[in-house]
Design a protein around this motif. Structure first.
Motif, PDB file in Angstrom:
ATOM      1  N   UNK A   1      -1.910   7.736   0.742  1.00  0.00           N
ATOM      2  CA  UNK A   1      -0.909   7.817  -0.422  1.00  0.00           C
ATOM      3  C   UNK A   1       0.097   6.643  -0.408  1.00  0.00           C
ATOM      4  N   UNK A   2      -0.005   5.727   0.806  1.00  0.00           N
ATOM      5  CA  UNK A   2       0.879   4.727   0.889  1.00  0.00           C
ATOM      6  C   UNK A   2       0.263   3.163   0.858  1.00  0.00           C
ATOM      7  N   UNK A   3      -1.109   3.464   0.580  1.00  0.00           N
ATOM      8  CA  UNK A   3      -2.180   2.190   0.405  1.00  0.00           C
ATOM      9  C   UNK A   3      -2.087   1.743  -1.238  1.00  0.00           C
TER      10      UNK A   3
ATOM     11  N   UNK B   1       2.122   6.741  -4.383  1.00  0.00           N
ATOM     12  CA  UNK B   1       2.908   7.840  -3.611  1.00  0.00           C
ATOM     13  C   UNK B   1       3.341   8.855  -4.673  1.00  0.00           C
TER      14      UNK B   1
ATOM     15  N   UNK C   1      -1.550   8.256   4.786  1.00  0.00           N
ATOM     16  CA  UNK C   1      -1.820   6.785   4.909  1.00  0.00           C
ATOM     17  C   UNK C   1      -2.432   6.426   3.706  1.00  0.00           C
TER      18      UNK C   1
END
Lengths: 409, 409
Positions: A79-81, A287, A77
Motif C-alpha cells: 500500500x506504500x509502494x 495508501x 508494504x
C-alpha cells in the motif's frame, strides 16, 4: 550620469526576483474569489455560510482509522509502494458495482480511473479534449472550480441559463446547435452553486438535443448520493453513454481530505485520460485508495449515506425555514433536493457585494454569486452553504442576514 | 440506392463510440514506453532491472502505521476534512528547516507547496510557464516523465548532452544563448536515467552561463538524499535562487504510494503555482500530509535515510561489480554516486532493443534507453535499476545479460 546610462545599457536580466514570463493560459485563469473570501471568514466567531465544506461531524473517523489499521497490517508494504495509474482494481470494481446497483448502469471497472478528488477529473478532461478557442458550454451560474480549471485550456465559455428544472431548453438547443461546443459541463444533481436538480424530463430533453452532435457531456456527480429523498434520477451517462464522461467523488460521503474521486469514460476517452493522468502525477495516492476500499468493504456505506442525507436534509429545512421567516418580500431562494447549497436572488437594487460587506460586520459570511457567472451578471445573487453549521447557528445567521438586507433596502 | 445516399447526407454524428476529437496537445504526448515494458515484466520469475521502484523492504511500514494511528487519535476529523491548497504548514516548515540544515539554504515555508509526488510539480510548472513553441532544455538522455508531462504544453525540446560531470559546457552555453529556453530541466543529483551527478564545478559553470538569461532552472532533486557518501553538493537553487524552481519528493525516503512531493519556488512563481494547483485538484491528500508530518516529527529520518543509502550503495556495488565481471569488452557503464540506476552503453553494432528481447527470453528485463532521447538516438543504451533486486538476483541477472550480449556480437 553617463556612468548610470552605461549601467542601464548592460543586458537586463530577464529573470529577476520580480519578473517572470508566465504562460498565456495563466492570464485567463481567475484566482479563486472564494479562496480570498474564505480567508476573511476563518474566524470561528463568524457564522459562515460562505464555504462549501461537508459537516465534519459526519466523517466516520473511527471507521476510517480502523480501515487504515487493517490495510497497514494486511498489506502495508504494498500500500506504500508505487502502483498503477488507473487505480486500485478493487476500488474501481466497487464503483462499477455501485453504478449497477444504484442506477442500473453497466460500467466496466476498466472505464474508471481514480483521481485526486473529482476536481482533477476536470483538469484531465480539459487536457485531453480542449484546444484554445474551443467552445465549452457551462451552466449559468456555473461551478467556479470548473470555470477555473477549464480556463487553463483557454476555451470560449458558452453559458447556458438554468431554470428550476434544468437548462432552459431553447437556450440549450441554440447553444448546442449554433456554438457546437466541445464540452457541456453540468451538475444535474443538486448543482453547485444553485442547488437545483435537473428533472427526469429535462434530462431527456437535453439528451435528445445533444444526440448526434459532437458535444461531449461532462457530468459532475459530486452530490448524487446526497439527494435527500434517496431518489436517483437517470444520469446523462445512462442516456448518452458514448457521449458522456461522468465524474464522482468520495469527498461528500467518506472524506474530502483523502482526495478520492474518479472519472468514468468510454474506453477510447479513457485511454487518453490514463496517458494524461500518468504524465500529470503517475497515479493517485495508493495508501488512501487502499484505506477507502477497505472501509467500503467492511462498513455499511448505505447506512452512512442515509445518516448524512438525514442530517443535511434537516439543515436544509432549517435554512429554508429561517429564510421564509426572516427575509423581506422580494427575495427568492431555491429549495434544493440535495447537496449543500441554497441560492438566493435579491430584489433589484440590492447588491450582493453590499450584503456581503454588511453581513460580515454582523459576523455572518455569505458568498456573492458573481464569480459563478462567466459573463458578468449574478450581482444580485448569493450562495448559502447549510451543511457546515448547526441549526442554531443557521437560524441566528439567517436572522442577522435578514436584518442586514432590510437595512440595505 | 437513392435512399442510401439520402441516409448518408444526414448529419453524421461527430461523437460515436469510436471517434472523438482530442486536443492537439495529446498528439505530442508519448504514451509511456516504460509502462508498456513494465507490463511485460510483471511476472515475478523475471529478474527485472527495467523498473524504477524503491526497495519495498526499506519502507518503514510500522513507523508509518504508528504515525497514522496517532494522527487519527489526535486530530482525525481535521485530517479527513478539506484543507489549504499550499499544504500542511508543519510539513512545509519541516521541509524548509531541512533545506537549512542539510544545505544551508534560507527557504521560507511560504515558498513551498505540497504536491502529489514531484511529478505533479512538473505539470504545474508546465502549466504556469510553457506556451506552445517555447523552448524547454532537457538533459540528453532526459527523464522520461518530464518529457511526457512537458509535452502536454507543446514546447520545442532542446536536448543538452551530458558528460560524466554534468552538461557539456560548450553545448550548454550554445543552447542557452542561441535558443533562449524558457526552462532548463535537470536532475543534478544521480540523474534518471544516466546515474550521473553534476560536479560542484559544473554546477558553478552552469550557473554562470545561466545568470542574466531568461531561462528558469527546474531542478528535480528526487535523489538528493540518496547520495551514498552523504555529500550534498550545492543545488542550482542555492546558486541561482530567483531563477530556480526546486522540486523534492518523499517517495524515495518515506513512501512512493503516499504521493508526497513538493515544489520550492520564488514567491512570484509560487503565487501562480498555487493558482494552478488549486485549479488542478484543490489540494494534495491531507491525511497523507498529516501522516508524513507526524512520522517525520516522531522518527529519526536521518537514521532511516542512512539505512537506505547503505543498502542502495551495496546494491550498486553489487551491480557494478557484476558488470565488470560479466560484460564483454567494449561495453561501458556509469558508476552512480547515488540514486537507483546504472546507465550502460553498448558497443557499436549491438541494438538495445535486440538486447531487451533476447534478455527477456532469459527472464531478465532491462530498459532500452531510446525513450529518454527526444531526438532519436540512444539506440545503444540501457538503463538498469539496482534498488529493487537482491544481490543474488542482481548477480544472476547480470550474468544472464552478459551471456545474451555475447551471443549478439
Amino acid at each position: 550620469m553617463a556612468g548610470k546610462a552605461t549601467t542601464l545599457k548592460q543586458e537586463a536580466p530577464l529573470v529577476s526576483g520580480t519578473e517572470y514570463a508566465f504562460a498565456q493560459r495563466m492570464q485567463k485563469t481567475p484566482k479563486s474569489f472564494i479562496r480570498e473570501i474564505l480567508k476573511v471568514t476563518e474566524n470561528p466567531e463568524i457564522i459562515s455560510f460562505a464555504g462549501g465544506l461537508p459537516n465534519p461531524e459526519l466523517i466516520d473517523v473511527d471507521g476510517i482509522a480502523q480501515a487504515a489499521k487493517e490495510v497497514f497490517e494486511k498489506d502495508g508494504r504494498t500500500a506504500l509502494q508505487y502502483s498503477t495509474t488507473e487505480g486500485y482494481p478493487a476500488l474501481r470494481r466497487f464503483i462499477a458495482e455501485r453504478y449497477k446497483k444504484r442506477l442500473g448502469m453497466e460500467i466496466s471497472p476498466d472505464e474508471i480511473l481514480i483521481t485526486n478528488g473529482s476536481q482533477q477529473c476536470l483538469d484531465l478532461i480539459g487536457k485531453i479534449l480542449v484546444n484554445p478557442g474551443d467552445r465549452v458550454a457551462i451552466e449559468r451560474p456555473g461551478y467556479l472550480g470548473a470555470l477555473q480549471v477549464f480556463s487553463l485550456y483557454e476555451p470560449v465559455f458558452v453559458p447556458i441559463d438554468l431554470r428550476n428544472d434544468g437548462p432552459d431548453p431553447e437556450a440549450f438547443k441554440a447553444a448546442i446547435c449554433k456554438e457546437s461546443p466541445k464540452l457541456f459541463y453540468c451538475i444535474p444533481n443538486s448543482q453547485n452553486p444553485s442547488g437545483i436538480t435537473y428533472s427526469p424530463e429535462q434530462r431527456q430533453v437535453c439528451a435528445e438535443i445533444l444526440k448526434g452532435h459532437r458535444t461531449i457531456v461532462v457530468e459532475d456527480d459530486a452530490y448524487g448520493e446526497l439527494q435527500f429523498s434517496g431518489t436517483a434520477y437517470p444520469p446523462m451517462k445512462k442516456l448518452l453513454p458514448d457521449q458522456t464522461i461522468l465524474t464522482g467523488s468520495f469527498s461528500k460521503i467518506l472524506s474530502p481530505g483523502m482526495r478520492m474521486g474518479w472519472v468514468c469514460a468510454p474506453k477510447k476517452i479513457m485511454e487518453q485520460l490514463v496517458i494524461a493522468k500518468q504524465a500529470s502525477d503517475l497515479h493517485s495516492n495508493y495508501l488512501s485508495q487502499r484505506i477507502a476500499s477497505q472501509y467500503l468493504e467492511t462498513n455499511d456505506i448505505d447506512a452512512h449515506i442515509k445518516k448524512i442525507r438525514a442530517a443535511y436534509s434537516m439543515q436544509r429545512d432549517c435554512m429554508v425555514g429561517a429564510l421564509a421567516g426572516e427575509m423581506p418580500a422580494g427575495i427568492t431562494w431555491t429549495c434544493p433536493e440535495g447537496g449543500m447549497f441554497v441560492w438566493v436572488t435579491l430584489p433589484a437594487g440590492i447588491s450582493a457585494m453590499d450584503v456581503f460587506s454588511a453581513a460580515l460586520k454582523e459576523q455572518v459570511a455569505v458568498l456573492p454569486g458573481i464569480p459563478f457567472y462567466v459573463d458578468g451578471g449574478g450581482t444580485d445573487t448569493l450562495r448559502l452553504n447549510f451543511s457546515n453549521a448547526s441549526p442554531e447557528r443557521i437560524r441566528e445567521g439567517v436572522r442577522r442576514l435578514g436584518k442586514v438586507i432590510r437595512s440595505l433596502r
